[in-house]
Design a protein around this motif. Structure first.
Motif, mmCIF file in Angstrom:
data_model
loop_
_atom_site.group_PDB
_atom_site.id
_atom_site.type_symbol
_atom_site.label_atom_id
_atom_site.label_comp_id
_atom_site.label_asym_id
_atom_site.label_seq_id
_atom_site.Cartn_x
_atom_site.Cartn_y
_atom_site.Cartn_z
ATOM 1 N N THR A 62 0.844 -1.186 0.000
ATOM 2 C CA THR A 62 0.000 0.000 0.000
ATOM 3 C C THR A 62 0.882 1.241 0.000
ATOM 4 O O THR A 62 2.093 1.169 0.258
ATOM 5 N N ASP A 75 -4.046 1.877 -4.022
ATOM 6 C CA ASP A 75 -4.619 1.319 -2.796
ATOM 7 C C ASP A 75 -5.976 0.667 -3.036
ATOM 8 O O ASP A 75 -6.310 -0.338 -2.408
ATOM 9 N N ARG A 76 -6.775 1.237 -3.932
ATOM 10 C CA ARG A 76 -8.087 0.643 -4.211
ATOM 11 C C ARG A 76 -7.929 -0.739 -4.839
ATOM 12 O O ARG A 76 -8.621 -1.682 -4.463
ATOM 13 N N ARG A 134 -9.059 -4.379 -3.281
ATOM 14 C CA ARG A 134 -9.896 -5.304 -4.048
ATOM 15 C C ARG A 134 -9.234 -6.686 -4.119
ATOM 16 O O ARG A 134 -9.879 -7.716 -3.867
ATOM 17 N N ILE A 142 -4.811 1.694 4.465
ATOM 18 C CA ILE A 142 -5.877 2.003 3.510
ATOM 19 C C ILE A 142 -7.028 2.664 4.262
ATOM 20 O O ILE A 142 -7.411 2.217 5.347
ATOM 21 N N ASP A 143 -7.588 3.723 3.704
ATOM 22 C CA ASP A 143 -8.616 4.475 4.406
ATOM 23 C C ASP A 143 -9.874 3.644 4.610
ATOM 24 O O ASP A 143 -10.188 2.742 3.827
ATOM 25 N N ARG A 178 -13.085 4.158 4.347
ATOM 26 C CA ARG A 178 -14.143 4.136 3.329
ATOM 27 C C ARG A 178 -13.836 3.126 2.234
ATOM 28 O O ARG A 178 -14.721 2.366 1.817
ATOM 29 N N THR A 179 -12.591 3.108 1.764
ATOM 30 C CA THR A 179 -12.202 2.156 0.719
ATOM 31 C C THR A 179 -12.282 0.729 1.231
ATOM 32 O O THR A 179 -12.762 -0.171 0.542
ATOM 33 N N GLU A 216 -15.880 -0.370 1.522
ATOM 34 C CA GLU A 216 -16.502 -0.512 0.198
ATOM 35 C C GLU A 216 -16.297 -1.912 -0.357
ATOM 36 O O GLU A 216 -17.246 -2.543 -0.839
#
Length: 205
Positions: free
Chosen positions: A73, A106-107, A111, A135-136, A138-139, A142
């Motif tokens: 990350t 990071d997204r 995933r 990693i934040d 919210r991500t 999600e």
């Protein structure tokens, strides 16, 4: 710009402090090449050449090496570079370089992590692990929310790996399985439902 002091880091490299602050780490041969001496002056043009042509380039190369064998990350790469005594300017430039060429995302990391470990880790474990990696939230949520709401499949797989057999497992062993699953972040109700699928309705009794 005044060179305050030069501190040996190891046999080959030294830390250079300029105007009261740590500036960068150079090989001793580079220090001689640029005529850097404690108490001496360093021209700003030379300083910028060292920072951008030597240090930033080295930080980019180091960051690519860090990603060569395993995904990381942004936070992990930053920590590694800072632990290697790269100045903030070089760290930021290296991170921007990685993002520009899509070496760091990071997204995408989140995933892939969820896809890889989604059937082995609870939602709580996934969230905790990814947030520790920087990693934040919210991500993280999600992608974790994309997991099937019914966690019975995950629990069933874990029980199979632990060779759980409701026909042959006594009360004490069942309780150990339950405790293991709860430590992994599964709720009492999720465990009860999943173990019920094995035909074990009274495992906590």
């Amino acid at each position: 710009m005044t060179v305050d002091r030069i501190e040996p880091l190891d046999k080959r490299r030294s830390k250079v402090f300029i105007d009261g602050d740590f500036a960068f780490v150079l090989y001793n041969g580079e220090i001689r090449h640029y005529h850097i001496e404690a108490g001496g002056e360093l021209d700003e043009a030379v300083y910028r050449e060292i920072l951008y042509s030597v240090i930033c380039k080295r930080a980019r190369e180091k960051s690519l090496y860090l990603l060569k064998c395993t995904g990381r990350t942004e936070s992990e790469v930053r920590r590694k570079l800072k632990s290697g005594f790269y100045p903030e300017t070089a760290v930021t430039e290296a991170i921007d370089f990685l993002k520009r060429y899509h070496y760091l995302d990071d997204r995408e990391y989140a995933r892939n992590y969820v896809e890889l470990y989604g059937d082995r880790k609870s939602r709580t474990e996934l969230i905790t692990s990814l947030m520790k990696k920087g990693i934040d939230k919210r991500t993280v949520e999600e992608f974790c929310n994309e997991l099937q709401a019914d966690s019975s499949g995950q629990i069933t797989n874990l029980l199979k790996k632990r060779r759980y057999d409701p026909e042959c497992t006594d009360k004490k062993e069942r309780q150990k399985h339950v405790a293991y699953l709860m430590r992994k972040g599964f709720s009492y109700e999720e465990i009860r439902n999943a173990m019920g699928a094995f035909g074990e309705e009274d495992y906590m009794n």
